[in-house]
Design an enzyme around this catalytic site. Sequence first.
Site, PDB file in Angstrom:
ATOM      1  N   GLU A 113      46.136  47.793  42.400  1.00 60.20           N
ATOM      2  CA  GLU A 113      45.123  48.077  41.387  1.00 60.20           C
ATOM      3  C   GLU A 113      43.724  48.088  42.004  1.00 60.20           C
ATOM      4  O   GLU A 113      43.426  47.330  42.928  1.00 60.20           O
ATOM      5  CB  GLU A 113      45.219  47.046  40.267  1.00 60.20           C
ATOM      6  CG  GLU A 113      46.499  47.274  39.471  1.00 60.20           C
ATOM      7  CD  GLU A 113      46.705  46.297  38.324  1.00 60.20           C
ATOM      8  OE1 GLU A 113      47.272  46.712  37.315  1.00 60.20           O
ATOM      9  OE2 GLU A 113      46.321  45.129  38.440  1.00 60.20           O
ATOM     10  N   CYS A 126      36.072  47.135  43.055  1.00 58.79           N
ATOM     11  CA  CYS A 126      36.853  45.994  43.538  1.00 58.79           C
ATOM     12  C   CYS A 126      38.158  46.540  44.104  1.00 58.79           C
ATOM     13  O   CYS A 126      38.951  47.130  43.373  1.00 58.79           O
ATOM     14  CB  CYS A 126      37.102  45.047  42.362  1.00 58.79           C
ATOM     15  SG  CYS A 126      38.111  43.630  42.805  1.00 58.79           S
ATOM     16  N   CYS A 133      50.474  39.005  47.543  1.00 54.46           N
ATOM     17  CA  CYS A 133      49.699  38.071  48.371  1.00 54.46           C
ATOM     18  C   CYS A 133      50.666  37.015  48.896  1.00 54.46           C
ATOM     19  O   CYS A 133      51.582  36.610  48.192  1.00 54.46           O
ATOM     20  CB  CYS A 133      48.603  37.415  47.523  1.00 54.46           C
ATOM     21  SG  CYS A 133      47.425  36.450  48.487  1.00 54.46           S
ATOM     22  N   CYS A 137      47.867  30.807  44.956  1.00 50.81           N
ATOM     23  CA  CYS A 137      46.880  30.048  44.185  1.00 50.81           C
ATOM     24  C   CYS A 137      47.379  29.969  42.736  1.00 50.81           C
ATOM     25  O   CYS A 137      47.762  30.987  42.155  1.00 50.81           O
ATOM     26  CB  CYS A 137      45.521  30.721  44.274  1.00 50.81           C
ATOM     27  SG  CYS A 137      44.980  30.889  45.985  1.00 50.81           S
ATOM     28  N   CYS A 140      46.032  32.293  39.811  1.00 53.81           N
ATOM     29  CA  CYS A 140      45.840  33.724  40.079  1.00 53.81           C
ATOM     30  C   CYS A 140      47.113  34.514  39.796  1.00 53.81           C
ATOM     31  O   CYS A 140      48.188  34.151  40.278  1.00 53.81           O
ATOM     32  CB  CYS A 140      45.411  33.904  41.537  1.00 53.81           C
ATOM     33  SG  CYS A 140      45.342  35.621  42.057  1.00 53.81           S
ATOM     34  N   CYS A 367      38.945  39.425  37.090  1.00 56.57           N
ATOM     35  CA  CYS A 367      39.321  38.684  38.301  1.00 56.57           C
ATOM     36  C   CYS A 367      40.628  37.946  38.100  1.00 56.57           C
ATOM     37  O   CYS A 367      40.796  37.239  37.117  1.00 56.57           O
ATOM     38  CB  CYS A 367      38.295  37.612  38.629  1.00 56.57           C
ATOM     39  SG  CYS A 367      36.689  38.201  38.948  1.00 56.57           S
TER      40      CYS A 367
HETATM   41  N1  SAH Z   1      42.298  36.648  48.019  1.00 57.66           N
HETATM   42  C1  SAH Z   1      40.902  36.641  48.008  1.00 57.66           C
HETATM   43  C2  SAH Z   1      40.287  37.761  47.209  1.00 57.66           C
HETATM   44  C3  SAH Z   1      40.930  38.118  45.885  1.00 57.66           C
HETATM   45  S1  SAH Z   1      40.707  37.056  44.525  1.00 57.66           S
HETATM   46  C4  SAH Z   1      40.408  35.301  47.504  1.00 57.66           C
HETATM   47  O1  SAH Z   1      41.205  34.520  47.036  1.00 57.66           O
HETATM   48  O2  SAH Z   1      39.227  35.036  47.636  1.00 57.66           O
HETATM   49  C5  SAH Z   1      39.044  37.329  43.951  1.00 57.66           C
HETATM   50  C6  SAH Z   1      38.470  36.134  43.189  1.00 57.66           C
HETATM   51  O3  SAH Z   1      39.071  35.989  41.888  1.00 57.66           O
HETATM   52  C7  SAH Z   1      38.725  34.827  43.907  1.00 57.66           C
HETATM   53  O4  SAH Z   1      37.597  34.005  43.902  1.00 57.66           O
HETATM   54  C8  SAH Z   1      39.808  34.215  43.076  1.00 57.66           C
HETATM   55  O5  SAH Z   1      39.877  32.847  43.279  1.00 57.66           O
HETATM   56  C9  SAH Z   1      39.399  34.628  41.692  1.00 57.66           C
HETATM   57  N2  SAH Z   1      40.474  34.503  40.695  1.00 57.66           N
HETATM   58  C10 SAH Z   1      41.799  34.571  40.902  1.00 57.66           C
HETATM   59  N3  SAH Z   1      42.468  34.394  39.726  1.00 57.66           N
HETATM   60  C11 SAH Z   1      41.538  34.223  38.776  1.00 57.66           C
HETATM   61  C12 SAH Z   1      41.611  34.040  37.353  1.00 57.66           C
HETATM   62  N4  SAH Z   1      42.765  34.025  36.722  1.00 57.66           N
HETATM   63  N5  SAH Z   1      40.462  33.924  36.679  1.00 57.66           N
HETATM   64  C13 SAH Z   1      39.261  33.989  37.314  1.00 57.66           C
HETATM   65  N6  SAH Z   1      39.148  34.183  38.646  1.00 57.66           N
HETATM   66  C14 SAH Z   1      40.261  34.295  39.381  1.00 57.66           C
HETATM   67 FE1  SF4 Z   2      45.916  35.539  46.931  1.00 54.44          FE
HETATM   68 FE2  SF4 Z   2      45.054  35.277  44.420  1.00 54.44          FE
HETATM   69 FE3  SF4 Z   2      44.866  33.216  46.093  1.00 54.44          FE
HETATM   70 FE4  SF4 Z   2      43.258  35.336  46.418  1.00 54.44          FE
HETATM   71  S1  SF4 Z   2      43.261  33.937  44.665  1.00 54.44           S
HETATM   72  S2  SF4 Z   2      44.418  34.259  48.021  1.00 54.44           S
HETATM   73  S3  SF4 Z   2      44.671  36.994  45.785  1.00 54.44           S
HETATM   74  S4  SF4 Z   2      46.786  34.174  45.385  1.00 54.44           S
END
Ligand code: SAH
Ligand code: SF4
Length: 393
Positions: A113, A126, A133, A137, A140, A367
């Site tokens: 996406e 973006c 991934c 996390c 996420c 995000c």
């Molecule tokens: N993998 C990289 C970049 C992608 S995530 C990283 O983790 O930094 C981009 C941003 O969105 C990151 O700061 C991540 O922590 C945040 N993010 C992920 N899931 C989210 C959610 N459900 N709500 C708000 N922010 C989120």
């Molecule tokens: Fe991967 Fe989501 Fe963690 Fe970013 S926030 S490293 S995309 S699992």
Amino acid sequence: MTTPLVPDHTTVPRKRPEGPINLVGLTRDGLREALIDQGTAEKQAKMRAGQIWQWIYAKGVRRFDLMTNLSKSYRADLAESFVIEVPEVVTKQVSDDGTRKYLVRIAGGHEVEVVYIPEEGRGTLCISSQVGCTLTCSFCHTGTQKLVRNLTAGEIIGQVMVARDDLGEWPELGVSNPPEARLLSNIVLMGMGEPLYNFENVRDAMKIAMDPEGISLSRRRITLSTSGVVPEIARTATEIGCLLAVSFHATTDAVRDGLVPINKKWPIADLLDALRAYPKASNSERITFEYVMLKDVNDSDEDARKLVQLIKGIPAKINLIPFNEWPGSPYQRSDWKRIKAFSNIIFDAGYASPIRKPRGEDIMAACGQLKSATERVRKSRRQIEAGAGLRTD
Ligand code: SAH
Ligand code: SF4
């Protein structure tokens, strides 16, 4: 079988292993070498590469027969050996707030996406760096999808190219369009995947985005977000030179271990050391600390005060991200009042602490909500079947 003309990681996506090479994603040197291998005279290769580069990246041309400053026979030769291909747009959704989400298909039938966020006088794209991934996390949505594969440099810069196609933003021939007048003026590597686990391809793609004879975005208009892959952080400054954002999200290792599991490998102290040493960090190029606001998990006044102490000495701004929910997500968004109070403590300590406005939530483009649509369908079907007692796995 034909021998590959240039190393494989720079030539994909190809149609077939023995098929024509896709020029999109090759570095300038890679393009020159590919032309030499195809039969272009070595003495001319640099100039030809420059001409073709401008057609592809300054003008958005995808057909060799339109490259009118090359001879007809040379154009025909090129068309036999090469293609100029970008990912295919499968669906496009437009949110009530103007955010556009594209689902694009790449080689192998995989999908990622891409989200375009229009803002006053500018616009941010973006982009994704991986399908899925490796990291997990817990807040996420992408983290619930296993890593399928890294994107190639062509697939990464290709996302920028398809967005420019959709926005109608390739300049008329002979007309330049400066970044400050563009709809797509900034890039953030904040889509699916961990960019620092796909370093070379991300670097090559961003070099293409910055090249002054092409898309020509300044390195200050590109932000790479990492969850904290400490050994690759210094390279980001020296080899790409873009701005850095870090998914910080917690002020103690105990909490961060549970949110961003990579913290078990590189804990907060190691991460902060790497950020303190970040070669490009300065007051004009501050590091962005991303901090997702999770109700009763990381959002207390004490957390805010601790955060300010931890980052002391690092040129920083703190971007507070109200948690975006996704189906089955285990957290809740902090209350607005809580987020404001948290933001005020940080602001009073002298740091900018903007609260990121969720964009495109109605189309699951905010995000952390990104996930390949096919995966999403599969998962929800499984959930429905499990709920109906049809499956037990
Ligand atoms: N993998 C990289 C970049 C992608 S995530 C990283 O983790 O930094 C981009 C941003 O969105 C990151 O700061 C991540 O922590 C945040 N993010 C992920 N899931 C989210 C959610 N459900 N709500 C708000 N922010 C989120
Ligand atoms: Fe991967 Fe989501 Fe963690 Fe970013 S926030 S490293 S995309 S699992």
